[in-house]
Design an enzyme around this catalytic site. Structure first.
Site, PDB file in Angstrom:
ATOM      1  N   HIS A 273       1.277  -1.771   0.057  1.00 26.55           N
ATOM      2  CA  HIS A 273      -0.140   0.027   0.368  1.00 26.55           C
ATOM      3  C   HIS A 273       0.696   1.378   0.037  1.00 26.55           C
ATOM      4  CE1 HIS A 273      -4.391  -1.825   0.559  1.00 26.55           C
ATOM      5  NE2 HIS A 273      -3.516  -3.008   0.255  1.00 26.55           N
TER       6      HIS A 273
ATOM      7  N   SER B  21      -0.440  -1.296  -6.142  1.00 29.56           N
ATOM      8  CA  SER B  21       0.052  -2.556  -6.927  1.00 29.56           C
ATOM      9  C   SER B  21       0.403  -2.149  -8.276  1.00 29.56           C
ATOM     10  CB  SER B  21      -1.635  -3.226  -7.717  1.00 29.56           C
ATOM     11  OG  SER B  21      -2.550  -3.403  -6.658  1.00 29.56           O
TER      12      SER B  21
ATOM     13  N   LYS C 163     -14.321  -7.917  -8.828  1.00 32.59           N
ATOM     14  CA  LYS C 163     -13.350  -8.721  -9.418  1.00 32.59           C
ATOM     15  C   LYS C 163     -12.234 -10.073  -8.338  1.00 32.59           C
ATOM     16  CE  LYS C 163      -9.979  -8.435 -13.277  1.00 32.59           C
ATOM     17  NZ  LYS C 163      -9.661  -7.815 -14.150  1.00 32.59           N
ATOM     18  N   ASP C 164     -11.887  -9.896  -7.539  1.00 29.43           N
ATOM     19  CA  ASP C 164     -11.727 -10.852  -6.725  1.00 29.43           C
ATOM     20  C   ASP C 164     -12.740 -11.591  -5.998  1.00 29.43           C
ATOM     21  OD1 ASP C 164      -9.256  -9.502  -6.623  1.00 29.43           O
ATOM     22  OD2 ASP C 164      -9.415  -9.189  -4.532  1.00 29.43           O
TER      23      ASP C 164
ATOM     24  N   GLU D 122       5.972 -33.821  -1.191  1.00 26.98           N
ATOM     25  CA  GLU D 122       4.539 -33.398  -1.876  1.00 26.98           C
ATOM     26  C   GLU D 122       4.449 -32.764  -3.003  1.00 26.98           C
ATOM     27  OE1 GLU D 122       2.213 -34.893  -0.396  1.00 26.98           O
ATOM     28  OE2 GLU D 122       0.382 -33.180   0.499  1.00 26.98           O
TER      29      GLU D 122
END
Lengths: 182, 430
Positions: free
Chosen positions: B217, B221, B246-247, B290
């Site tokens: 922040h 972005s 959108k998320d 894994e």
């Protein structure tokens, strides 16, 4: 600092203050380290874990050419009653051929009894070769399936990523038919 | 935080009373509502918030599992089976937690590769990127210890092999391994401490995520053009409702993907051997970690005594054993990413305008996939050679190709601004 203080007094004052600061930091650091240690040390093996340090094994039932696996300190210990051919093979090896040179003599108390910790020295897997049907690797001893280490009839590393021979624990024959490991 | 000029106002007396004492409402308003976000973000920018949501899912499912789990070598395996059979919805919660780990890594790996492609690690976001690497390391430690808890064969032998890595450290190695185990083998003390740390680390990750967001922040972005925000009015839109919606859409898709595995292929990512209780005397014939660890496992195993890279770095075997070299390489493969902001000399961020870098980016991505593929197979024959060359390429890309390409490459012309890139083609903007 007062304005009337002389220059040398100022330096004197600062040196004394520096000393106090550094000695405080030093005492604090040592004290913190001492306080932290028990919190790290609690992770080390506890007294009861250490107390399980020895195991007595009856070996009278093991025929020539047979092996048994016993547990000592939670780890498998391989006890092998070796055949004369295996002993001969182990003794005949040229030390220059070994990644971790050790004579067979140095690894046994009685040549017919090979006793060692059955944990691969690479990353801790259990090598195969204890049962008659197991793969024994290229040198007729043990073979670790995890990353392909081959051990010979004396438990010495011959080929593959493991750096060391299978370790021999401390042990003594308490009679002809019993051995005390640890 | 920057962008914190909130013009938050409320008519509620309660809200204003609290706001006067703890300005939490204006904080949330400035950071989540009005927060200016580049208007051109594509769906790859969903994966940060998706990772955050998966973290919450993992913590909630983990805390509830812990209510029925017993961290004791005699009881752990059975307590997990009891969760699967007897505890109400226990099977569901466990399958969410098991598969959630894989989903978490899928999301985070996409998030990382998005950062690599669009140059999100470059100034002024270096610390943001580095905190991200630390989150990855904490995730790996958490996942590794979590996998030990069911006390199956893979749990036990995975723990044995990985903790034994530390024995490669000269002088103190064996002492460290014993300290990790609390005994002479992986045993009950080991299981207990792994449970304790497995419960702790996710909250450490939450703290790191907070720092990650704080750093984010500060400068906002990055975006697909890599061009900084120049005019907040023209280049950005408020985070809410534009990116919350959108998320949310991306979250819906991810949850469908996630639910498919939970309900139709819950053991797809697992190993059948882990449904056999741990037996310290029997090693499974083929131990694999894994899937999300496989590329790193391949790097570890690439270092055999005849590997030419090993021969060079160890000065012909004199400096260190192949085992130690493999361990160092495995950790270095992640830690070297911390240096990436300084290794990349190009001033252009986005690979969209860097044709040469873009080519090598995809080679690198394929290289990582090959490493993962090799890591899952037994180290035999030609696979050893493939693993060794892929390992070489991994480091060669980061340490040599990235800086050299940054110097030699002629990037394509950048758009004047984010707004210009969406309203007209970049060439027109030039």
């Amino acid at each position: 600092m007062s304005e009337t203080a002389s220059g040398s007094a100022e330096i004197d004052e600062q040196t004394r203050r520096d000393f106090l600061i550094w000695s405080t930091v030093a005492v604090g650091a040592v004290g913190t380290a001492l306080a932290v240690w028990p919190f790290i040390d609690q992770m080390n093996p506890a007294a009861d874990t250490l107390a399980l340090a020895s195991t007595e094994v009856d070996i009278s039932q093991i025929e020539v050419g047979q092996s048994i696996t016993v547990i000592w300190r939670g780890k498998p210990v391989f006890i092998r009653h070796r055949t004369p051919e295996e002993i001969k093979e182990a003794e005949a090896v040229d030390l220059a051929d070994l990644p971790d040179p050790q004579t067979d003599d140095a690894r046994v108390q009685k040549p017919e009894w090979l006793i060692m910790v059955g944990v691969c020295t690479h990353l801790g897997c259990i090598p195969l070769g204890q049962k008659s049907g197991d793969p024994k690797g290229d040198f007729g001893g043990w073979f670790c399936p995890c990353h392909g280490s081959h051990y010979d009839t004396s438990g010495r590393i011959r080929k593959g990523p493991a750096p060391n021979n299978l370790p021999v624990p401390g042990y003594e024959f308490t009679s002809d038919s019993t051995v005390l490991i640890g | 935080m920057s962008g914190g000029t909130s013009n938050f106002q409320s008519n509620s007396r309660v809200v204003n009373w609290i706001e006067h004492r703890l300005p939490v409402f204006s904080f949330l308003d400035s950071q989540l509502h009005q927060y200016p976000t580049p208007k051109n973000l594509n769906y790859f920018w969903n994966f940060g918030s998706l990772a955050g949501i998966v973290l919450v899912i993992m913590i909630v499912s983990g805390i509830t599992l812990a209510m029925s789990y017993t961290p004791h070598t005699d009881l752990a395996f059975d307590s997990v089976e009891r969760i699967m059979r007897d505890v109400n919805s226990g099977w569901l919660i466990r399958y969410i937690h098991m598969n959630g780990a894989s989903i978490f890594f899928i999301v985070v790996y996409i998030h990382i590769f998005r950062g690599l492609y669009y140059g999100s690690y470059k100034a002024p976001r270096e610390i943001l990127w580095m905190i991200g690497i630390f989150i990855l390391l904490a995730m790996m430690a958490t996942a590794f210890m979590g996998y030990v808890l069911p006390w199956g064969q893979m749990s036990f032998w995975g723990a044995t092999v990985i903790t034994n890595l530390f024995s490669a450290i000269p002088l103190v190695g064996d002492w460290i391994v014993q300290l990790l185990w609390g005994g002479f083998v992986v045993g009950n003390p080991t299981l207990n401490r792994f449970f304790s740390l497995h419960y702790l680390l996710p909250f450490v990750i939450v703290g790191l995520v907070f720092l990650h967001l704080w750093a984010l922040h500060m400068h906002h972005s990055n975006n697909p053009t890599g061009v900084e925000i120049k005019d907040e009015k023209k280049d950005t839109i408020p985070f809410h409702p534009y990116y919350t919606i959108k998320d949310m859409y991306g979250l819906g898709l991810m949850l469908i993907f996630f639910a498919f595995f939970i309900f139709f292929a819950p053991n797809y990512f697992g190993h059948p051997d882990n449904y056999i209780m741990a037996d310290p005397l029997v090693t499974p014939p083929h131990i694999v970690p894994e899937w999300y660890f496989l590329p790193f496992y391949a790097i570890l195993r690439a270092f055999t005594s005849d590997y030419w890279v090993y021969q060079i770095v160890s000065l012909g075997g004199w400096l260190m054993s192949a085992k130690l070299a493999g361990v160092i390489a495995m950790f270095a493969s992640i830690l070297v990413l911390l240096l990436l902001p300084w290794l990349d000399r190009s001033r252009v961020r986005s690979a969209k305008y860097r044709p040469l870098y873009r080519f090598f980016f995809w080679v690198f991505a394929i290289d990582c996939v090959i490493l993962g593929w090799v890591g899952g197979l037994p180290p035999e024959g030609v696979l050893v050679t493939i693993g060794q060359w892929s390992t070489f390429w991994y480091f060669f890309h980061i340490i040599i190709i990235v800086p050299v390409v940054g110097i030699l490459e002629r990037p394509k012309p950048l758009p004047d601004s984010i707004a210009a890139s969406v309203t007209s083609a970049p060439q027109a903007a030039e």
